[in-house]
Write a protein that holds these residues in place. Structure first.
Motif, short mmCIF file in Angstrom:
data_model
loop_
_atom_site.label_atom_id
_atom_site.label_comp_id
_atom_site.label_asym_id
_atom_site.label_seq_id
_atom_site.Cartn_x
_atom_site.Cartn_y
_atom_site.Cartn_z
N ILE A 16 0.83 -1.22 0.00
CA ILE A 16 0.00 0.00 0.00
C ILE A 16 0.87 1.27 0.00
N GLU A 17 1.94 1.25 0.78
CA GLU A 17 2.82 2.43 0.82
C GLU A 17 3.51 2.62 -0.54
N ALA A 18 3.88 1.51 -1.17
CA ALA A 18 4.51 1.61 -2.50
C ALA A 18 3.52 2.19 -3.51
N GLN A 22 3.69 5.73 -5.72
CA GLN A 22 3.49 5.80 -7.18
C GLN A 22 2.34 6.74 -7.54
N PHE A 23 1.28 6.65 -6.77
CA PHE A 23 0.09 7.46 -7.03
C PHE A 23 0.45 8.95 -6.94
N TYR A 24 1.17 9.32 -5.88
CA TYR A 24 1.52 10.74 -5.69
C TYR A 24 2.58 11.18 -6.70
N LEU A 25 3.39 10.23 -7.11
CA LEU A 25 4.39 10.56 -8.14
C LEU A 25 3.67 10.90 -9.45
N ALA A 26 2.64 10.14 -9.77
CA ALA A 26 1.87 10.40 -10.99
C ALA A 26 1.19 11.78 -10.89
N MET A 27 0.65 12.09 -9.70
CA MET A 27 0.01 13.40 -9.51
C MET A 27 1.04 14.52 -9.66
N ALA A 28 2.23 14.31 -9.07
CA ALA A 28 3.29 15.33 -9.10
C ALA A 28 3.71 15.61 -10.53
N SER A 40 3.40 20.52 -7.65
CA SER A 40 4.21 19.36 -8.03
C SER A 40 5.33 19.11 -7.02
N GLN A 41 5.96 20.17 -6.55
CA GLN A 41 7.02 19.98 -5.54
C GLN A 41 6.45 19.31 -4.29
N PHE A 42 5.29 19.79 -3.88
CA PHE A 42 4.62 19.24 -2.70
C PHE A 42 4.37 17.74 -2.90
N LEU A 43 3.87 17.39 -4.08
CA LEU A 43 3.52 15.99 -4.33
C LEU A 43 4.75 15.11 -4.55
N TYR A 44 5.79 15.66 -5.16
CA TYR A 44 7.03 14.88 -5.28
C TYR A 44 7.55 14.53 -3.89
N GLN A 45 7.48 15.52 -3.01
CA GLN A 45 7.99 15.27 -1.67
C GLN A 45 7.11 14.25 -0.93
N SER A 47 5.42 11.90 -2.31
CA SER A 47 5.74 10.59 -2.88
C SER A 47 6.99 10.01 -2.21
N ASP A 48 8.00 10.87 -2.01
CA ASP A 48 9.23 10.42 -1.32
C ASP A 48 8.92 9.95 0.10
N GLU A 49 8.02 10.67 0.76
CA GLU A 49 7.67 10.28 2.14
C GLU A 49 7.02 8.90 2.18
N GLU A 50 6.18 8.64 1.18
CA GLU A 50 5.52 7.32 1.14
C GLU A 50 6.55 6.21 0.92
N ARG A 51 7.56 6.54 0.13
CA ARG A 51 8.62 5.54 -0.08
C ARG A 51 9.34 5.27 1.26
N MET A 52 9.53 6.34 2.01
CA MET A 52 10.18 6.19 3.31
C MET A 52 9.29 5.32 4.24
N HIS A 53 7.97 5.52 4.16
CA HIS A 53 7.05 4.70 4.97
C HIS A 53 7.21 3.22 4.59
#
Ligand code: OFO
Length: 168
Positions: A16-18, A22-28, A40-45, A47-53
């Motif tokens: 789910i975190e992965a 991906q979902f937020y990366l697509a939005m970004a 886009s900067q907000f969403l890229y970040q 997306s990175d946070e979700e990867r960290m999760h």
């Protein structure tokens, strides 16, 4: 050693975190092509946070004697109708994630795995923050409605928010 049920629930959460990342990366990426740099900067970040999760979960499963499963990824949407839709999607997604985290916590309690239960509390708190942030953004966008000037300022606000966080 992790009980099989716990390992399964944590691996599901890894997936789910992965997917969230991906979902937020697509939005970004979409927001970037629309010229919305702050969004886009907000969403890229995000997306990175979700990867960290996801990473935190992978490391935990492996450290506790389980085997983390790196999931296949589904294709997220390529385009979004509007910025309002993006953040509606984001809030709905986070609400779903909260429900999933709660399910993991339920399994921890039924299996009497208090170590994993303790580990999951970080996610419980994180979800409170993420949902609150998503709701605040939603409220702002509702106020802005179709006002282009308002959207411009909203985008700039999100950009400044990023700069402040980076400087902090
Ligand atoms: Fe991982 O917190 Fe959002 O989804």
């Amino acid at each position: 050693m992790l009980a099989k049920k716990i390992e399964k629930a944590l691996n599901e959460q890894i997936r789910i975190e992965a997917e969230s990342s991906q979902f937020y990366l697509a939005m970004a990426s979409w927001a970037e092509t629309e010229g919305l740099n702050g969004v886009s900067q907000f969403l890229y970040q995000h997306s990175d946070e979700e990867r960290m999760h996801m990473m935190k979960l992978i490391r935990f499963v492996n450290e506790r004697g389980g085997k983390a499963i790196i999931p296949a990824l589904t294709q997220p949407p390529k385009t979004f109708d509007s910025i309002k839709k993006v953040f509606e999607n984001l809030l709905n997604h986070e609400t779903m994630v909260t429900a999933e985290i709660n399910k993991v916590v339920d399994v921890c309690l039924s299996e009497k795995d208090y170590t994993t239960h303790n580990f999951m509390q970080w996610y419980v708190s994180e979800q409170i923050e993420e949902e609150a942030l998503a709701r605040t953004i939603q409220d702002k966008l509702n106020l802005i409605g179709n006002d282009k000037g308002g959207l411009y300022l909203f985008d700039r606000d999100l950009e400044n928010l990023q700069t402040e966080e980076e400087g902090a």
